[in-house]
Write an enzyme that holds these catalytic residues in place. Structure first.
Site, short mmCIF file in Angstrom:
data_model
loop_
_atom_site.label_atom_id
_atom_site.label_comp_id
_atom_site.label_asym_id
_atom_site.label_seq_id
_atom_site.Cartn_x
_atom_site.Cartn_y
_atom_site.Cartn_z
N ARG A 223 0.86 -1.18 0.00
CA ARG A 223 0.00 0.00 0.00
C ARG A 223 0.89 1.22 0.00
O ARG A 223 2.11 1.12 0.19
CB ARG A 223 -0.92 0.01 1.23
CG ARG A 223 -0.18 0.13 2.54
CD ARG A 223 -1.17 0.13 3.71
NE ARG A 223 -1.97 1.34 3.74
CZ ARG A 223 -1.61 2.46 4.39
NH1 ARG A 223 -0.48 2.51 5.05
NH2 ARG A 223 -2.40 3.51 4.37
N ASN A 225 1.56 5.25 1.52
CA ASN A 225 1.28 6.25 2.52
C ASN A 225 2.03 7.50 2.09
O ASN A 225 2.92 7.43 1.23
CB ASN A 225 1.78 5.76 3.89
CG ASN A 225 1.18 6.55 5.03
OD1 ASN A 225 0.15 7.21 4.87
ND2 ASN A 225 1.84 6.54 6.18
N TYR A 316 -1.69 16.22 11.75
CA TYR A 316 -0.97 14.97 11.99
C TYR A 316 0.22 14.82 11.04
O TYR A 316 1.27 14.31 11.41
CB TYR A 316 -1.94 13.79 11.85
CG TYR A 316 -1.26 12.45 11.90
CD1 TYR A 316 -1.21 11.65 10.78
CD2 TYR A 316 -0.65 12.01 13.07
CE1 TYR A 316 -0.57 10.42 10.82
CE2 TYR A 316 -0.01 10.78 13.12
CZ TYR A 316 0.02 9.99 11.99
OH TYR A 316 0.65 8.79 12.03
#
Lengths: 346, 197, 319
Positions: A223, A225, A316
């Site tokens: 995946r 990020n 974040y």
């Protein structure tokens, strides 16, 4: 496969640059105009030739420089490498996987010769050649995980599977986006993901954990990020935050193009055979906004994603100080017309 | 660095007996004695061992009450002495035992880590955080732990940086993470509050 | 679904009457994947009627032996065919396919002590565990129960590995494991592993729980063959197909025979991969798995395709 490796730095003078080929193969992560959390996992099978997805562990033109940057980081902070005592089988699993993968995918750079448990490993770019006994840690200059992780690009975490959970019990982490291995070592899956906002509410980690517990040998997954970094700095760990934190205040409309980098992590997960653990690899790619703007579609898409990013995510991902400057910088590329779904540059 | 709600902060429930346990080992410090007294008000019919370290700053003397309530009771003057004894109890312990811990967060997780070293798993240990909400804070820069922090920002005893106290908790270190709060703009330290006092 | 590995049977040996060991090597002679103790593979073979048989068998060899896998197969008289085929029809040189190893019965690496209990052919994963524990230098004991000395498959191998740590129980001689005595006095951090017939596993688990052992210290593996039942119909809502499930065929097998790909892995009701949503059921679901919770079973909304069935006319699945 790169014929030559660049001499460049990820600190001090930041001489890191992407060649046009490196920009073209950059794993741009956004397929749509807004960014949504999802488990977004797909099989880690051979991707398009020449792409960042082609090989199990991608080696690119930055390989030698990255390994040197890791060495520097480890010298000043050895705690970026942790391996709890019960993880030795996982260490050997990892060494075998990386050596087999690199020698298979890049035979011009790496060679693995095996005669039973007597192995010889040749790493031409780093001028390394070592013979050892597989399974005997004393026969290697460093313990297996430490030894081979210093010869691969990206961070690696070895997870122990027990009590219906996954535990971060070993890691080599020198190019992370702001999390501390020294602090997180020994945590369970949901514990170390604790700080990620929003995702817990929609059950992402419950589903992800269940999925990973059932991960099968021979079926790795991957995946993407992403975040952003000022300067092409690999070491953005909490430990060194005083060194790189102030960089966030440096971004202006004039320098955003060269200073601000999109940081993409290509993450892969493998079931490890002998230990029954899970390998979590995090391969970091950095592209400046100037690099991104080489492809108008990417610039437009990034503009829209950043503009619509929910505030908790902005915070974040550490973008608060310069997000607006970057959005303005990208705005000139965005004509507002609909863009096709997909991550490709064209 | 993010300050939003964090799911790695441990949560606690009041201690309750695990009826499936065959023997029960209770260990507490300071205000944790309250939790043990509550438990001992309705004990199961099984061997129960109680170990308690009183906090010299406590007004009430729970040790006397606990000694009355528990047939196998031992009191200690310090946490260190209690932990030394716990080590012996765990070393001789048998499968079927349940461990109950109550007291400060640092005590509860330090004792948990010791128990994990003897092979106890999460379903054999119950924890209740009693008393002071003061936090142990691990400085991610110099790796020093400040043991009892009551404020949202603390000066690191190791490197003197002003540390923001996060909710991100490490059970292994029995401490919360602290990072330099004004790293980006030196001097911009937020208002000091005392949420953990 | 895991891609299968083509293998051929390198060697067959009779271990004790009714139990055969098969050594399987890759057809292309490449090294087989390494694996962890407790792993099994699902062996696929085609019967004379062209029907596919898939059964799970523990890997009992040494993971360092990368050129072949060793499995042991007991010939079940009431077998639906798989083990009978392996005994009666498969010879050295035969070509089969196996899944990648999967471990649903791993060792607890942080355990301070390990108690292994094997009943009958359940000795195969226990043997792998014992070998690994010797390698890791961890304290352990093996308790091996079998019907008669003639039935004590691999006792000699276990003896060579475990020496005095092996305790044998021959039921024909009236020897039985004193479960209470065994479980009552183990130090903290001991883990219990049991593999064998259902009643043995149930009994040991119950004895351990009664003595206060918590669930995280009790590990078991039971290879459930899908139990037969009465015939019923399965309607697959998404693929639009209706499948007749014969008494001797599992629901999963019937679906696969109809050409529909259903998620699956261990084929023994343990791993959870084949969990499927039940949209409608005319009849009662017979749950034979060890995966769903009591609440999930009671809800009637979930079924494990590989071992569970319907007692009734028709079930509609979200597949």
């Amino acid at each position: 496969m790169p014929a030559t490796f660049k001499q460049e730095t990820f600190r001090d003078d930041f001489s890191y640059r992407n060649s046009p080929a490196a920009v073209r193969r950059f794993p741009f992560p956004f397929a749509d105009d807004t960014y949504l959390y999802s488990v977004n996992i797909e099989p880690h099978t051979a991707g398009a030739p020449g792409s960042a997805y082609e090989c199990a562990f991608d080696i690119d033109e930055h390989y030698v420089a990255e390994c040197e940057d890791r060495r520097i980081t480890l010298e000043s902070d050895p705690d970026r490498y942790v391996a709890l005592p019960h993880m030795m089988d996982a260490q050997w699993d990892f060494l075998e996987l990386v050596m087999e993968s690199l020698s298979r995918d890049y035979p011009e750079h790496f060679l693995l010769q095996r005669d039973g448990t007597r192995w010889t490993w040749t790493n031409r770019p780093l001028a390394i050649r070592d013979s050892f006994v597989f399974g005997d840690a004393a026969s290697l200059p460093r313990e297996p995980f430490d030894y081979i992780a210093r010869q691969a690009q990206g961070d690696f975490v070895l997870l122990d599977q027990r009590e219906g959970d996954l535990w971060a019990d070993a890691g080599m982490v020198t190019s992370q986006a702001d999390w501390s291995l020294a602090f997180d070592a020994g945590m369970s899956f949901k514990q170390w993901h604790g700080p990620v906002p929003l995702a817990h509410e929609i059950g992402i980690f419950d589903r992800a954990l269940k999925y990973l517990l059932a991960l099968r040998q021979g079926q790795p997954v991957r995946r993407l990020n992403w975040t952003m970094t000022v300067h092409p700095r690999l070491d953005t760990a909490p430990e060194t935050y005083p060194a790189w934190g102030p960089d966030r205040t440096l971004v202006t409309a004039d320098n955003a193009g060269s200073l601000v980098h999109l940081r993409v992590e290509l993450q892969a997960l493998y079931r490890l055979p002998r230990s029954n653990g899970v390998l979590f690899s995090v391969r970091c790619y950095l592209a400046s906004l100037d690099d991104i703007a080489t492809y108008p579609k990417w610039a437009r898409r990034l503009h829209r994603v950043l503009e619509s990013l929910p505030p908790p995510l902005v915070e974040y991902k550490g973008l608060t100080r310069y997000r607006d400057t970057v959005v303005s910088w990208l705005a000139r590329f965005d004509d507002g017309r609909p863009l096709e779904h997909g991550t490709g540059p064209d | 660095m993010t300050l939003s709600i964090i799911r790695s902060k441990p949560s606690y429930a009041p201690l309750a007996w695990d009826a499936e346990g065959r023997t029960h080992l209770l260990a507490a410090h300071g205000d944790g004695g309250e939790a043990l007294l509550r438990l001992l008000a309705a004990p199961p019919r099984a061997p129960i061992v109680v170990r308690y370290a009183s906090d010299p700053l406590d007004a009430s003397d729970r040790s006397a009450l606990l000694a009355l309530a528990a047939p196998d009771y031992q009191g200690f003057d310090t946490i260190a002495a209690l932990l030394d004894d716990l080590r012996v109890d765990l070393d001789g312990g048998r499968m079927g035992m349940r461990l109950y811990l109550a007291g400060s967060e640092r005590f509860v997780w330090t004792a948990s880590r010791m128990a994990a070293g003897f092979g106890l798993c999460a379903d054999e240990i119950r924890r209740e955080h009693c008393g002071s909400p003061a936090r142990a804070v691990y400085c991610v820069h110099c790796k020093t732990i400040a043991p009892e922090v009551r404020t949202n920002v603390v000066t690191c005893p190791g490197c003197t940086r002003p540390l923001m106290v996060r909710d991100h908790y490490s059970a292994r270190l029995a401490a919360y993470m602290g990072f330099q709060v004004d790293a980006e703009l030196p001097g911009t330290v937020p208002a000091i509050e005392s949420p953990y006092a | 679904m895991s891609a299968e590995i083509p293998v051929l049977v390198r060697e067959i040996s009779e271990v004790v009457p009714g139990v055969r060991q098969f050594a399987l090597a890759r057809s292309d002679a490449a090294p087989l994947p390494s694996y962890s103790a407790g792993s099994h593979v699902v062996v696929t073979l085609r019967g004379p009627d062209q029907r596919l048989h898939r059964n799970a068998y523990s890997l009992m060899g040494d993971p360092l032996e990368r050129d072949c896998y060793r499995i042991a197969v007991r010939r079940h008289a009431q077998s639906r065919g798989g083990s009978r085929l392996l005994h009666d029809s498969v010879q050295a040189g035969a070509r089969l396919a196996i899944s990648h190893p999967l471990n649903l019965f791993p060792l607890a690496r942080l355990g301070r002590r390990h108690l292994l209990i094997a009943g009958g052919i359940g000795v195969t994963p226990i043997l792998a565990h014992a070998r690994d524990l010797v390698r890791l230098g961890a304290p352990f004991e093996v308790h091996y129960a079998y019907r008669s000395p003639e039935q004590s498959a691999f006792a000699d191998v276990l003896e060579a590995l475990a020496g005095q740590r092996l305790h044998r129980y021959c039921s024909a001689r009236g020897e039985r494991i004193d479960q209470t005595a065994l479980l009552a006095d183990q130090p903290l951090g001991t883990h219990l592993y049991v593999c064998g017939p259902g009643p043995l596993i149930d009994g040991v688990r119950a004895a351990a729980r009664a003595l206060g052992w918590s669930a995280s210290h009790i590990h078991s593996e039971q290879f459930l063959a899908p139990p037969p039942g009465s015939a019923f119909e399965a309607m697959l809502a998404r693929s639009g197909k209706t499948v007749a499930v014969a008494p001797e065929t599992s629901l999963l097998e019937a679906i696969e025979q109809a050409g529909v790909i259903a998620p699956q892995s261990c084929r023994g009701g343990a791993c959870g991969q084949c969990e499927t949503e039940v949209l409608e059921a005319e009849g009662r679901i017979e749950h034979h798995d060890v995966f769903l919770s009591a609440a999930e079973r009671a809800s009637g909304r979930k079924i494990m395709l590989c071992v569970s069935r319907l007692q009734g006319r028709r079930i509609v699945l979200n597949l």
